[in-house]
Write a protein that holds these residues in place. Structure first.
Motif, short mmCIF file in Angstrom:
data_model
loop_
_atom_site.label_atom_id
_atom_site.label_comp_id
_atom_site.label_asym_id
_atom_site.label_seq_id
_atom_site.Cartn_x
_atom_site.Cartn_y
_atom_site.Cartn_z
N TYR A 73 3.91 5.68 -5.53
CA TYR A 73 3.99 5.60 -6.98
C TYR A 73 2.89 6.46 -7.62
CZ TYR A 73 5.09 3.17 -11.39
OH TYR A 73 5.49 2.85 -12.67
N TYR B 231 -1.30 3.21 -11.88
CA TYR B 231 -1.82 2.05 -11.17
C TYR B 231 -1.52 0.78 -11.97
CZ TYR B 231 -5.17 -0.59 -8.30
OH TYR B 231 -5.76 -1.50 -7.45
N THR C 7 0.83 -1.20 0.00
CA THR C 7 0.00 0.00 0.00
C THR C 7 0.86 1.25 0.00
OG1 THR C 7 -1.84 -1.12 1.10
CG2 THR C 7 -1.77 1.28 1.28
N TYR D 243 2.51 -8.29 -6.16
CA TYR D 243 1.91 -7.40 -5.17
C TYR D 243 0.39 -7.39 -5.28
CZ TYR D 243 6.49 -5.17 -4.32
OH TYR D 243 7.79 -4.90 -3.99
N TYR D 244 -0.12 -7.50 -6.49
CA TYR D 244 -1.57 -7.41 -6.71
C TYR D 244 -2.32 -8.53 -5.98
CZ TYR D 244 -5.98 -6.80 -9.22
OH TYR D 244 -7.30 -6.60 -9.54
N ARG E 73 4.01 1.57 -1.03
CA ARG E 73 4.72 1.69 -2.32
C ARG E 73 3.78 2.16 -3.42
NH1 ARG E 73 8.89 -2.57 -4.06
NH2 ARG E 73 9.31 -0.85 -5.46
N LEU E 74 2.55 1.60 -3.47
CA LEU E 74 1.58 1.99 -4.49
C LEU E 74 1.18 3.46 -4.31
CD1 LEU E 74 -0.37 1.54 -6.83
CD2 LEU E 74 -1.98 0.53 -5.18
N THR E 75 0.91 3.86 -3.09
CA THR E 75 0.51 5.25 -2.83
C THR E 75 1.62 6.21 -3.25
OG1 THR E 75 -0.91 4.51 -1.01
CG2 THR E 75 -0.33 6.85 -1.07
N PHE F 67 2.29 0.11 -12.14
CA PHE F 67 2.82 -0.40 -10.88
C PHE F 67 2.64 -1.91 -10.80
CE2 PHE F 67 2.28 -1.60 -6.41
CZ PHE F 67 3.44 -1.11 -5.86
N TYR F 68 1.42 -2.37 -11.04
CA TYR F 68 1.16 -3.80 -10.92
C TYR F 68 1.76 -4.60 -12.08
CZ TYR F 68 -1.57 -3.13 -6.75
OH TYR F 68 -1.97 -2.82 -5.48
N PRO G 219 -4.72 4.48 -1.73
CA PRO G 219 -4.81 4.66 -3.18
C PRO G 219 -6.24 4.97 -3.65
CG PRO G 219 -3.36 2.84 -2.71
CD PRO G 219 -4.03 3.22 -1.40
N THR H 31 -6.07 -4.59 -14.80
CA THR H 31 -4.83 -4.95 -14.12
C THR H 31 -4.70 -6.46 -14.01
OG1 THR H 31 -4.84 -2.88 -12.86
CG2 THR H 31 -3.50 -4.68 -11.98
#
Length: 189
Positions: A71, A94, A65, A104-105, A67-69, A97-98, A129, A166
């Motif tokens: 990014y 988004y 979470t 991670y997804y 890292r995604l935020t 990232f995945y 996110p 995704t």
């Protein structure tokens, strides 16, 4: 056994390894002893960082979470964007990232306890996110002259389509010669 983790890398390695196990085999296959063995350390080393499997799972979710935020925020930081362009950039980020980190997804969304609140108002504890998308989408809906209800329905539509896209992009069994970015661009009106 691997060399000593005297630089503080063991916790990171335990989390990354756990994410891989969760993604490939599910939560049921995860154990601190198993992760320790995969990292080449004693099980006691893992217990110094995590008291339980549940604590390790929570750390994995928090790690992804964060890292995604980061990014997503980097994708729009310092840019003077219209709400529509901001949504396009967030959506592309988004997906990107995945695509870069497919494990991670599934590790994040498999049997998850992540709180998703679709509301016009900021909600404490909402998934960060989604909160970033909500805020941007509310500005987009306002610029389009939509009601709050229309805006929320469109936000749910975008979030659902983005997740579906995704899942297709990261699946090793999905092949398509088309351009994923063009498909993504068509999601936002």
């Amino acid at each position: 056994m691997k060399g000593s983790y005297h630089h503080g890398n063991l916790k990171h390695d335990l989390i990354e390894t756990a994410i891989g196990v969760i993604s490939e085999k599910g939560f049921e296959a995860l154990s601190l002893r198993g992760i320790s063995a995969l990292c080449g350390v004693s099980h006691n080393a893992a217990y110094r960082h995590f008291e339980s499997k549940e604590q390790l799972i929570a750390a994995c979710r928090a790690y992804v979470t964060e890292r995604l935020t980061e990014y997503l925020n980097e994708a729009i930081a310092g840019l003077d964007l219209s709400p529509e362009e901001a949504l396009r950039r967030l959506s592309a980020a988004y997906l990107s990232f995945y695509a870069q980190y497919p494990t991670y997804y599934s590790a994040l969304y498999r049997n998850t306890d992540i709180k998703l609140v679709f509301s016009a108002e900021e909600t404490e504890g909402n998934y960060p996110p989604l909160e970033l998308f909500r805020k941007t989408f509310c500005a987009y809906g306002s610029a389009k002259g939509w009601t709050q209800e229309e805006t929320l329905l469109q936000l749910i539509r975008l979030w659902s389509l983005l997740h579906g896209l995704t899942a297709l992009v990261i699946s090793p069994n999905v092949e398509w010669d088309g351009n994923w970015q063009k498909c993504l661009d068509n999601i936002i009106e």
